[in-house]
Design an enzyme around this catalytic site. Structure first.
Site, PDB file in Angstrom:
ATOM      1  N   ARG A 104      29.223  14.770  19.138  1.00 13.51           N
ATOM      2  CA  ARG A 104      30.287  15.280  18.244  1.00 13.51           C
ATOM      3  C   ARG A 104      31.374  14.248  17.976  1.00 13.51           C
ATOM      4  O   ARG A 104      32.489  14.581  17.608  1.00 13.51           O
ATOM      5  CB  ARG A 104      30.904  16.569  18.783  1.00 13.51           C
ATOM      6  CG  ARG A 104      29.904  17.700  18.881  1.00 13.51           C
ATOM      7  CD  ARG A 104      30.547  19.044  18.683  1.00 13.51           C
ATOM      8  NE  ARG A 104      29.516  20.067  18.652  1.00 13.51           N
ATOM      9  CZ  ARG A 104      29.045  20.699  19.729  1.00 13.51           C
ATOM     10  NH1 ARG A 104      29.527  20.403  20.921  1.00 13.51           N
ATOM     11  NH2 ARG A 104      28.124  21.606  19.611  1.00 13.51           N
ATOM     12  N   LYS A 151      34.558   7.496   4.738  1.00  9.46           N
ATOM     13  CA  LYS A 151      33.354   8.135   4.187  1.00  9.46           C
ATOM     14  C   LYS A 151      32.142   7.533   4.878  1.00  9.46           C
ATOM     15  O   LYS A 151      32.000   6.303   4.921  1.00  9.46           O
ATOM     16  CB  LYS A 151      33.249   7.883   2.690  1.00  9.46           C
ATOM     17  CG  LYS A 151      34.060   8.829   1.847  1.00  9.46           C
ATOM     18  CD  LYS A 151      33.703   8.644   0.385  1.00  9.46           C
ATOM     19  CE  LYS A 151      34.558   9.506  -0.492  1.00  9.46           C
ATOM     20  NZ  LYS A 151      34.317   9.238  -1.928  1.00  9.46           N
ATOM     21  N   GLU A 191      33.625  -3.856  -7.261  1.00  5.90           N
ATOM     22  CA  GLU A 191      34.601  -2.921  -6.660  1.00  5.90           C
ATOM     23  C   GLU A 191      36.035  -3.440  -6.860  1.00  5.90           C
ATOM     24  O   GLU A 191      36.964  -2.659  -7.070  1.00  5.90           O
ATOM     25  CB  GLU A 191      34.327  -2.724  -5.159  1.00  5.90           C
ATOM     26  CG  GLU A 191      32.978  -2.096  -4.812  1.00  5.90           C
ATOM     27  CD  GLU A 191      32.917  -0.581  -5.041  1.00  5.90           C
ATOM     28  OE1 GLU A 191      33.837  -0.009  -5.641  1.00  5.90           O
ATOM     29  OE2 GLU A 191      31.893   0.019  -4.622  1.00  5.90           O
ATOM     30  N   LYS A 233      43.163   0.754  -1.612  1.00  6.65           N
ATOM     31  CA  LYS A 233      42.317   1.792  -0.993  1.00  6.65           C
ATOM     32  C   LYS A 233      43.107   2.540   0.076  1.00  6.65           C
ATOM     33  O   LYS A 233      43.043   3.768   0.174  1.00  6.65           O
ATOM     34  CB  LYS A 233      41.063   1.156  -0.384  1.00  6.65           C
ATOM     35  CG  LYS A 233      40.192   2.170   0.319  1.00  6.65           C
ATOM     36  CD  LYS A 233      38.885   2.433  -0.342  1.00  6.65           C
ATOM     37  CE  LYS A 233      38.200   3.675   0.194  1.00  6.65           C
ATOM     38  NZ  LYS A 233      36.773   3.585   0.253  1.00  6.65           N
ATOM     39  N   GLU A 271      39.390  13.636  -0.662  1.00  6.42           N
ATOM     40  CA  GLU A 271      38.982  13.569  -2.073  1.00  6.42           C
ATOM     41  C   GLU A 271      39.142  14.889  -2.820  1.00  6.42           C
ATOM     42  O   GLU A 271      38.206  15.392  -3.440  1.00  6.42           O
ATOM     43  CB  GLU A 271      37.513  13.104  -2.157  1.00  6.42           C
ATOM     44  CG  GLU A 271      37.158  12.531  -3.515  1.00  6.42           C
ATOM     45  CD  GLU A 271      35.783  11.881  -3.523  1.00  6.42           C
ATOM     46  OE1 GLU A 271      35.718  10.700  -3.853  1.00  6.42           O
ATOM     47  OE2 GLU A 271      34.791  12.541  -3.182  1.00  6.42           O
ATOM     48  N   ARG A 286      41.798  10.541  -4.844  1.00  5.26           N
ATOM     49  CA  ARG A 286      40.722   9.669  -4.340  1.00  5.26           C
ATOM     50  C   ARG A 286      39.527   9.608  -5.291  1.00  5.26           C
ATOM     51  O   ARG A 286      38.769   8.646  -5.290  1.00  5.26           O
ATOM     52  CB  ARG A 286      40.289  10.119  -2.937  1.00  5.26           C
ATOM     53  CG  ARG A 286      39.263   9.185  -2.323  1.00  5.26           C
ATOM     54  CD  ARG A 286      39.056   9.405  -0.844  1.00  5.26           C
ATOM     55  NE  ARG A 286      38.069   8.452  -0.334  1.00  5.26           N
ATOM     56  CZ  ARG A 286      37.803   8.255   0.941  1.00  5.26           C
ATOM     57  NH1 ARG A 286      38.458   8.927   1.857  1.00  5.26           N
ATOM     58  NH2 ARG A 286      36.891   7.379   1.322  1.00  5.26           N
ATOM     59  N   ASN A 340      36.165   6.564  -7.792  1.00  3.86           N
ATOM     60  CA  ASN A 340      34.791   6.696  -8.263  1.00  3.86           C
ATOM     61  C   ASN A 340      34.597   6.245  -9.704  1.00  3.86           C
ATOM     62  O   ASN A 340      33.548   6.501 -10.291  1.00  3.86           O
ATOM     63  CB  ASN A 340      34.320   8.141  -8.099  1.00  3.86           C
ATOM     64  CG  ASN A 340      33.861   8.400  -6.689  1.00  3.86           C
ATOM     65  OD1 ASN A 340      32.805   7.946  -6.286  1.00  3.86           O
ATOM     66  ND2 ASN A 340      34.683   9.093  -5.928  1.00  3.86           N
ATOM     67  N   HIS A 357      31.256   5.014 -10.559  1.00  4.28           N
ATOM     68  CA  HIS A 357      30.315   5.388  -9.506  1.00  4.28           C
ATOM     69  C   HIS A 357      29.393   6.534  -9.920  1.00  4.28           C
ATOM     70  O   HIS A 357      28.260   6.619  -9.451  1.00  4.28           O
ATOM     71  CB  HIS A 357      31.063   5.772  -8.223  1.00  4.28           C
ATOM     72  CG  HIS A 357      31.578   4.573  -7.474  1.00  4.28           C
ATOM     73  ND1 HIS A 357      32.474   3.689  -8.034  1.00  4.28           N
ATOM     74  CD2 HIS A 357      31.312   4.093  -6.228  1.00  4.28           C
ATOM     75  CE1 HIS A 357      32.735   2.734  -7.145  1.00  4.28           C
ATOM     76  NE2 HIS A 357      32.056   2.955  -6.059  1.00  4.28           N
ATOM     77  N   HIS A 395      25.927   5.376  -9.298  1.00  4.65           N
ATOM     78  CA  HIS A 395      25.097   6.012  -8.258  1.00  4.65           C
ATOM     79  C   HIS A 395      23.820   6.584  -8.878  1.00  4.65           C
ATOM     80  O   HIS A 395      22.735   6.479  -8.288  1.00  4.65           O
ATOM     81  CB  HIS A 395      25.863   7.153  -7.582  1.00  4.65           C
ATOM     82  CG  HIS A 395      26.853   6.694  -6.548  1.00  4.65           C
ATOM     83  ND1 HIS A 395      27.769   7.541  -5.964  1.00  4.65           N
ATOM     84  CD2 HIS A 395      27.057   5.493  -5.959  1.00  4.65           C
ATOM     85  CE1 HIS A 395      28.496   6.866  -5.079  1.00  4.65           C
ATOM     86  NE2 HIS A 395      28.088   5.622  -5.070  1.00  4.65           N
ATOM     87  N   HIS A 414      24.865  -2.484  -5.279  1.00  2.00           N
ATOM     88  CA  HIS A 414      25.838  -1.409  -5.489  1.00  2.00           C
ATOM     89  C   HIS A 414      26.931  -1.813  -6.487  1.00  2.00           C
ATOM     90  O   HIS A 414      27.214  -1.095  -7.456  1.00  2.00           O
ATOM     91  CB  HIS A 414      26.462  -1.014  -4.140  1.00  2.00           C
ATOM     92  CG  HIS A 414      27.484   0.058  -4.254  1.00  2.00           C
ATOM     93  ND1 HIS A 414      27.159   1.357  -4.606  1.00  2.00           N
ATOM     94  CD2 HIS A 414      28.827   0.040  -4.090  1.00  2.00           C
ATOM     95  CE1 HIS A 414      28.261   2.086  -4.640  1.00  2.00           C
ATOM     96  NE2 HIS A 414      29.294   1.317  -4.332  1.00  2.00           N
TER      97      HIS A 414
END
Ligand code: NAD
Ligand code: GLY
Length: 364
Positions: free
Chosen positions: A124, A146, A188, A232, A242, A246, A250, A253, A257, A270
């Site tokens: 955990r 993330k 980025e 960031k 998010e 936030r 993206n 993205h 993605h 990426h």
């Protein structure tokens, strides 16, 4: 040693991002300072990065009395999946890992995302420290918590928010990175400039060609990385999970993605996909009358100067990316939230639009 530290606020407690060339040498000292009594460390990497930078780190850790358990993920986005996570968990459970024993993640975004995801579910949660080695990881993926893996249904669809306890950014690692990977990271960095960092926009205006060139200028890269990390850190401190701001990170993205997924997570990097995705967003925005005319051209000019691709892969039609767009994590009731540029330095989030306009995103 002298380093800059940028702090991030998080519900799990604040953490710092320390940036300086050569900072990796201080890792054992930092670990002791932050991780407290643990003398066991999981050094998680991949074979490529371990061969380049793992040995020296291992020696430093052992010299300082740490017992190190090594684990390598296979190298590549196509291994960013649950099978790899299971392999990692198996190793540390067999080692009788304890909750206080930290993971040190040495690598790019793939190692960082997977190592932190494994850490978030092992017992955990065990503490995570990032030692990112690519531009993407130093400017983006190591900050903000993330974590996750890809799925056939889409990219990064399985994961958690699990902030690190510390991030140590050493731009010196980038000297061994290929020019194509460095340029991918510029995707980025350009994103941060476009979503609102005017200082970075000015820097890129002057220096993009140099950043995109074969020659590695460490000081210049350190400046670009510091500005990106500052952006960031500010954004994730305000909106860790998010729910609003936030999402701006993206930009590019959603389409990027979807492109990566449609290509089976191979053949495109990426940051390259993010660059092409920003062009898609500009095309859609211009069609919707939200984006200033000429913005697509401006972004394409930046990507060209950075040495990034501007041609959408001919084999990937809109129909190929459409199912992945619907699976985007920013979707609500099956409709994706778009992040669109208004003009360089300003973006908006758009939910209310006619979806037929999305087809203009893909110019083939
Ligand atoms: P990557 O981790 O695959 O690294 C790229 C390549 O460079 C790999 O082959 C790696 O072995 C190699 N490499 C790494 N460091 C090196 C070095 N110093 N010298 C030589 N080779 C080196 O790719 P990436 O671009 O770093 O990361 C992309 C991943 O990051 C994607 O999976 C993306 O989804 C994820 N990401 C996550 C976030 C987040 O917020 N968590 C943000 C951005 C990207
Ligand atoms: N890379 C996007 C984010 O961290 O939110």
């Amino acid at each position: 040693m002298m380093f800059q530290e940028i702090m991030v606020a998080s519900q799990s407690g604040p953490y710092g991002i320390r940036i300086a060339s050569g900072i990796y040498r201080c890792v054992p000292e930092f670990l002791r300072e932050i991780a407290g009594e643990s003398f066991r460390v999981g050094l998680i990497s991949n074979p490529t990065v371990r061969a380049l930078h793992g040995e020296v780190l291992l020696t430093l850790l052992k010299e300082q009395g740490f017992t190190v358990v090594n684990f390598d993920f296979q190298d590549g986005e196509k291994f960013k999946n649950m099978t790899s996570i299971q392999e990692c968990l198996d190793v540390f459970l067999r080692e009788k890992w304890e909750r206080k024993d930290p993971f040190l993640l040495l690598g790019g975004g793939v190692v960082g995302d997977m190592g932190a995801f494994a850490a978030s579910i092992l017992l955990r949660g065990v503490p995570v420290f990032h030692l990112p080695t690519t531009v993407v990881a130093q400017t983006d993926s190591s900050v903000g918590g993330k974590t996750g893996v890809d799925h056939a249904e889409g990219k990064n669809l399985i994961g958690s928010f699990y902030p690190p306890k510390g991030v140590w950014v050493d731009p010196g690692f980038l000297e061994t990175l290929s020019i194509r990977e460095r340029r991918s990271g510029l995707g980025e960095i350009i994103k941060y400039a476009l979503i609102g960092d005017l200082e970075l926009l000015e820097l890129l205006d002057r220096e993009l060609n140099r950043l995109g060139s074969e020659l590695f200028d460490r000081d210049l890269w350190e400046t670009a990385i510091r500005l990106s990390v500052r952006d960031k850190a500010r954004i994730v401190s305000e909106d860790e999970h998010e729910s609003g701001l936030r999402m701006n990170l993206n930009l590019g993205h959603t389409f990027g993605h979807a492109l990566e997924a449609a290509m089976g997570y191979s053949g495109i990097l990426h940051g390259e996909a993010v660059g092409l995705g920003m062009l898609c967003a500009a095309r859609v925005g211009e069609r919707l009358g939200i984006t200033e005319k000429g913005t697509e051209k401006t972004i394409a000019g930046m990507l060209r100067r950075a040495g990034l691709p501007v041609e959408w892969p001919r084999q990937i039609s809109y129909a190929r990316i459409a199912p992945f767009l619907r699976n985007d994590k920013k979707s609500r009731s099956g409709k994706v939230t778009l992040i669109l540029p208004v003009a360089p330095g300003h973006v908006v989030r758009v939910r209310d639009y006619d979806e037929t306009n999305l087809t203009v995103a893909v110019p083939v």
